[in-house]
Design a protein around this motif. Structure first.
Motif: not given
Length: 202
Positions: A64-72, A85-92, A157-162
């Motif tokens: 299980k994983y949860r991260i709050t970070a800025r999108i770099l 499967l993976v349409p995009e990548d986020l550098a966080l 932006q600051v985002v929390t993907p979980a």
């Protein structure tokens, strides 16, 4: 060339697509200062070997994983091996890697499923801090709603993907494995996140 209507339409469509891609991915400009307090992402190892089917892919839940970070940085992929499967990548980035005053001394970009950074000679942050406070994350939308939310994210932006960190195998033998550490680098160091929830703050 303009005598050929098909070529004209194709060129206009390409220009329109490029313009929309730029507009939808234009950076958000937050104020200076640490946007995300210094804290590691929350990770809880999975107890079993839960399987999830996504199209042609069989995913094995690792944590299980949860991260709050800025999108770099954010990069979309349409035609590579993983794009179905993976349409995009986020550098966080979090902690010091969420602060404009640090990021101004870094050159950050993504390509070929990797996240790259280059520090200026006067960089106020050391290599180890960059590695332990940033990560490239392959994001898998759990459903169409999550896919739309992810597609609207913008650098800055600051985002929390979980959700869940997963390994994946496609029916033709293609595979992907998630990292379970924030200290690794290079091939295999990216988190592979099946996203079930997205929250944005900026």
């Amino acid at each position: 060339m303009w005598r050929h209507p098909v070529l004209k339409v194709a060129l206009l469509a390409y220009i329109g697509w490029g313009g929309w891609n730029w507009f939808s991915n234009r950076p958000f400009h937050p104020p200076d200062g640490v946007l995300v307090a210094v804290s590691d992402p929350s990770q809880t190892e999975a107890l079993g070997t839960e399987k999830v089917q996504v199209g042609r892919w069989t995913l094995t839940v690792r944590a299980k994983y949860r991260i709050t970070a800025r999108i770099l940085a954010r990069e979309r992929y349409h035609f590579d091996t993983l794009s179905d499967l993976v349409p995009e990548d986020l550098a966080l980035g979090w902690g010091p890697m969420s602060d404009n005053r640090i990021l101004r001394a870094l050159d950050i970009y993504q390509a070929d499923r990797f996240y790259f950074w280059r520090a200026a000679a006067h960089s106020p942050i050391d290599k180890d801090s960059i590695i332990t406070h940033s990560a490239n994350t392959h994001v898998i939308p759990q459903n169409p709603l999550i896919a739309r939310q992810l597609s609207r994210l913008r650098p800055g932006q600051v985002v929390t993907p979980a959700g869940e960190l997963v390994d994946g195998v496609r029916d033709d033998g293609a595979w992907i494995k998630t990292s379970l550490s924030r200290n690794d680098t290079g091939a295999g160091a990216c988190e592979v996140l099946l996203v079930s929830d997205v929250t944005t703050y900026l």
